[in-house]
Structure formats: structure tokens, C-alpha cells
Design a protein around this motif. Structure first.
Motif, PDB file in Angstrom:
ATOM      1  N   GLY A  27     117.886 -11.280  47.200  1.00 18.69           N
ATOM      2  CA  GLY A  27     118.535 -10.206  46.660  1.00 18.69           C
ATOM      3  C   GLY A  27     117.535  -9.704  48.121  1.00 18.69           C
ATOM      4  O   GLY A  27     117.967  -8.044  48.115  1.00 18.69           O
ATOM      5  N   ALA A  28     115.892  -9.344  47.909  1.00 14.14           N
ATOM      6  CA  ALA A  28     115.326  -9.258  48.640  1.00 14.14           C
ATOM      7  C   ALA A  28     115.598  -9.054  50.353  1.00 14.14           C
ATOM      8  O   ALA A  28     115.808  -8.445  51.157  1.00 14.14           O
ATOM      9  N   VAL A  30     118.486  -9.593  51.165  1.00 11.89           N
ATOM     10  CA  VAL A  30     120.207  -8.541  51.644  1.00 11.89           C
ATOM     11  C   VAL A  30     119.770  -7.683  51.327  1.00 11.89           C
ATOM     12  O   VAL A  30     120.381  -6.422  52.633  1.00 11.89           O
ATOM     13  N   ALA A  31     118.931  -7.338  50.791  1.00 17.27           N
ATOM     14  CA  ALA A  31     118.500  -5.264  50.061  1.00 17.27           C
ATOM     15  C   ALA A  31     118.081  -4.851  51.898  1.00 17.27           C
ATOM     16  O   ALA A  31     118.402  -3.801  52.321  1.00 17.27           O
ATOM     17  N   VAL A  32     116.800  -5.439  52.531  1.00 18.52           N
ATOM     18  CA  VAL A  32     116.034  -5.748  53.816  1.00 18.52           C
ATOM     19  C   VAL A  32     117.588  -5.491  54.735  1.00 18.52           C
ATOM     20  O   VAL A  32     117.662  -4.240  55.899  1.00 18.52           O
ATOM     21  N   TYR A  33     118.425  -6.185  55.495  1.00 20.00           N
ATOM     22  CA  TYR A  33     119.126  -6.400  56.061  1.00 20.00           C
ATOM     23  C   TYR A  33     119.796  -5.159  56.156  1.00 20.00           C
ATOM     24  O   TYR A  33     121.053  -4.522  56.546  1.00 20.00           O
ATOM     25  N   THR A  34     119.994  -5.253  54.769  1.00 19.68           N
ATOM     26  CA  THR A  34     121.863  -3.966  54.227  1.00 19.68           C
ATOM     27  C   THR A  34     121.105  -2.759  54.459  1.00 19.68           C
ATOM     28  O   THR A  34     121.886  -1.810  55.854  1.00 19.68           O
ATOM     29  N   LEU A  35     119.574  -2.192  54.704  1.00 20.59           N
ATOM     30  CA  LEU A  35     119.517  -0.901  54.953  1.00 20.59           C
ATOM     31  C   LEU A  35     119.146  -1.171  56.798  1.00 20.59           C
ATOM     32  O   LEU A  35     119.392   0.156  57.435  1.00 20.59           O
ATOM     33  N   ALA A 300     125.030  -8.426  53.650  1.00 22.54           N
ATOM     34  CA  ALA A 300     124.521  -7.001  53.610  1.00 22.54           C
ATOM     35  C   ALA A 300     125.684  -6.573  55.257  1.00 22.54           C
ATOM     36  O   ALA A 300     125.634  -5.396  54.937  1.00 22.54           O
ATOM     37  N   LEU A 303     127.793  -4.360  52.777  1.00 23.55           N
ATOM     38  CA  LEU A 303     126.970  -2.920  51.962  1.00 23.55           C
ATOM     39  C   LEU A 303     126.774  -2.015  52.719  1.00 23.55           C
ATOM     40  O   LEU A 303     126.686  -0.892  52.685  1.00 23.55           O
ATOM     41  N   GLY A 304     126.324  -2.104  54.554  1.00 20.70           N
ATOM     42  CA  GLY A 304     125.550  -1.538  55.350  1.00 20.70           C
ATOM     43  C   GLY A 304     126.464  -0.142  55.562  1.00 20.70           C
ATOM     44  O   GLY A 304     126.145   1.290  55.686  1.00 20.70           O
TER      45      GLY A 304
END
Length: 377
Positions: A27-28, A30-35, A300, A303-304
């Protein structure tokens, strides 16, 4: 072939289950990648949509605009030039135009004054854009004061306010009568701000512009296509500023992702050793890691891109709209028409998915080629 597809399906099922077992770490990541994808996609969507808006606005702009230049400085043009230029072969019409800018020191905003060719406001009245109405808290019937070129105060009654739907064009616009404009700006009756031309054949724009330059060396003909190219370059530059900032964040992520991908944890090495011990082949391990990279990076990316689309076309691009719009005080309220450049979007997809997916394979291959007993020990 069916057996091979079933094998890949089972590997993919195992890969997704493994990612869910490490949901915190996954999750961490994917979150950074999505940002990172979100920032890049937002800059892409916003810049492309603004270029599209500029094309729609300028499609009705004058085909050729003729300005006068004295020693490199812009100057009013004599109205007699319109008659002479109108006689040039290929020119349908040449009309003088009055417009200019007014700086309001109180609100520190620039207004655009325009004398419309038709349906001019009555002398002593003006029509204002929605941005000016909000900034000056003005409503139809109110009085707005300006300072003329000679320092004398001028007051005008607001006849009406232009609708907000035309905010991109008219937020800072003031429609004024010719008599009031000349009294405010000091331009005498025999001169105009510039000339607007209509040409029979679009292929003759360059030829007509060259004839005007030869006959009137003190003029500068501006073809509509040149304005479009200028706006395109401007929005590309502004979008590039955000893209560079996003790229810096992307570089930091690449370093983070590469460190994660090239350095398998003890748990992942143990997992690979167990899989080898129960009969998995090296190709199966590589396929598992490949699907893992695809799952993380593609999730990612989706989502991004989705968040970037919502941010620009539904959220008003509130994070960096001031950087890309460029207005200093009067920010027009308008909703961009969704416009997506699938070529640039495909480039982001390639840069996001492929490098990360490939980077996960190398360390996995190294671990998969080691004897399972050594890995487990």
C-alpha cells in the motif's frame, strides 16, 4: 496453449495473494507511485486542455491583425491605413479596432477595454466581466470610476455583467463606447489601436502579410496561426514547469522503487526458496515477479490518472492552477472541457509500468538461481 494460460493464471493468483499478505508495504509503495503519476497526469491534462481552450477561443479571432510599430514600440495606427490595406488583392475587409489595457491601482488588476464593432454600450455606460464585478463588488446600475490619461476622474454606470460561462474570455473585460474610450485613453479620432483583416483565401495569409509590410514598413501584420503557436508555446512552457517539479518527485520515487526492487527482503528470499523447494521453476519465479511489478505499477497508473482527471476537470486543478493559468489578480472561473492527449498518456504508461516491472526481475532471478537449501538457511 490453454495449459500455459492456466499456469500464468495460477501464478497471477498467487502473486496477488502475496501482495495482499504484505498489504502495508504494498500500500505504501502504491500510494507513493500514485502520487507521482497523479502530478504528471494533472500537468498533462491541464496543459492540453488549456491549449484546446485557446484553439476554441482563437478560432474566431481576426485572420490578420495589423499593428503599428515606431522604433520598436507599439503605437496607434492611422485609420487611413485601413482603406489602403483594404485595396490589397486578397483582402476582403480591413476594419479599425479600439482596445487597450487599464491598470487599477486599488485592486492591482489589469482590465481589458474593448470597443465592440456592433452594439456598443451607450455613452456613460459600460458592460463588465464577472471577474471585475466580483473584484469591485459591482452590480448593474452601480457606478465605477477610472482615471483618464490626463488624470481626470471618469465615472461610468454598469449596464450589465457578462455571464460567468464566458469567464475565460471576459473575466477582465470591459465593453465601452468609442467616445468614452477615446476620452479615457487619449487616442484621437483619426487613429485606432490596430486593424483587423479578413482574407479571401487562407493560403494567402503569408502573401498578404508580406504585401502589407512592403507597402507600410512601420506596420507589423500578425497572422492568427502565429498567435496559436505563441499560446501553444506558452502553455507548453508553463506545463513544463509543473512537469519538471513532478519529474523531481518522480526521480526520488525511482530511487526508492529501485532500492526496493533490487534489494529483496529476507521474507521474500525465504518465499522464493520455499517455492523452489516445492517444485517451482526459475521461469515461474520470474513470471511471478513480473506480474507483481505489473500489478503494482498498473494499479498506481490507473489511480494516478483517474485522480489527475478528477483534479483537473472536476476540482478546478486547485493545486497548481495559478502557475498554469498565468493571471495575476483576476482568475476567471471556468470549467475546462475534458481533452486528453492519448499519445502523451501512453508515454507516461510506458515510463511508469515498464521500468518498474523490469527492475523487479533481476534480483528475483539472482535469488531464484541460488540453491533452495542455501536460501532457506
Amino acid at each position: 496453449m490453454a495449459r500455459g494460460l492456466d499456469r500464468q493464471r495460477h501464478i497471477l493468483d498467487f502473486t496477488l495473494a502475496a501482495l495482499l499478505r504484505r498489504k502495508g508495504k504494498t500500500g505504501a509503495l502504491v500510494a507513493v507511485y500514485t502520487l507521482v503519476v497523479f502530478l504528471l497526469a494533472s500537468a498533462l491534462f491541464f496543459g492540453h486542455a488549456l491549449r484546446r481552450e485557446a484553439e476554441l477561443v482563437l478560432k474566431d479571432a481576426p485572420e490578420i491583425t495589423v499593428q503599428r510599430s515606431l522604433t520598436g514600440r507599439y503605437a496607434p495606427i492611422p485609420k487611413e491605413y485601413a482603406g489602403a490595406i483594404g485595396e490589397i488583392r486578397g483582402v476582403s475587409s480591413a476594419r479599425p479596432r479600439l482596445w487597450g489595457y487599464y491598470y487599477d491601482a486599488n485592486s492591482r488588476a489589469n482590465y481589458t477595454l474593448v470597443v465592440p464593432a456592433e452594439n456598443q454600450p451607450d455613452p456613460g455606460t459600460i458592460v463588465i466581466g464577472s471577474g471585475i464585478a466580483t473584484l469591485r463588488d459591482a452590480n448593474p446600475g452601480d457606478q465605477i470610476g477610472f482615471t483618464g490619461y490626463d488624470g481626470a476622474a471618469q465615472s461610468y454606470r454598469v449596464a450589465r455583467v457578462l455571464p460567468e460561462g464566458a469567464g475565460l474570455v471576459s473575466a477582465d473585460l470591459i465593453l465601452i463606447s468609442e467616445r468614452d474610450y477615446r476620452a479615457l485613453s487619449g487616442i484621437p479620432d483619426g487613429e485606432a489601436t490596430d486593424l483587423v483583416l479578413t482574407v479571401h483565401n487562407a493560403k494567402e495569409f503569408a502573401t498578404v502579410a508580406e504585401k502589407i509590410r512592403q507597402r507600410f514598413p512601420d506596420t507589423r501584420p500578425i497572422v492568427r496561426d502565429e498567435i496559436l503557436r505563441t499560446y501553444d508555446a506558452l502553455f507548453n512552457w508553463r506545463g513544463g514547469v509543473v512537469a519538471v517539479l513532478s519529474g523531481m518527485a518522480g526521480l526520488a520515487f525511482v530511487i526508492f522503487a529501485w532500492d526496493k526492487a533490487t534489494g529483496l527482503s529476507a521474507e521474500e528470499r525465504k518465499e522464493i526458496g520455499v517455492l523452489k523447494a516445492v517444485g517451482w521453476e526459475t521461469s515461474d519465479i520470474l513470471a511471478m515477479k513480473f506480474w507483481e511489478g505489473i500489478a503494482v505499477s498498473f494499479t498506481a497508473f490507473l489511480l494516478g490518472v483517474t485522480l489527475g482527471y478528477l483534479h483537473v476537470f472536476w476540482g478546478g486543478s486547485f493545486l497548481f492552477a495559478p502557475v498554469l493559468k498565468g493571471w495575476s489578480t483576476l482568475y476567471p472561473n471556468f470549467r475546462l472541457i475534458p481533452a486528453v492527449d492519448f499519445g502523451e498518456l501512453g508515454a507516461i504508461l510506458f515510463l511508469v509500468v515498464v521500468p518498474y516491472s523490469v527492475s523487479t526481475i533481476v534480483p528475483s532471478w539472482r535469488a531464484a538461481t541460488i540453491d533452495p537449501d542455501a536460501v532457506l538457511r
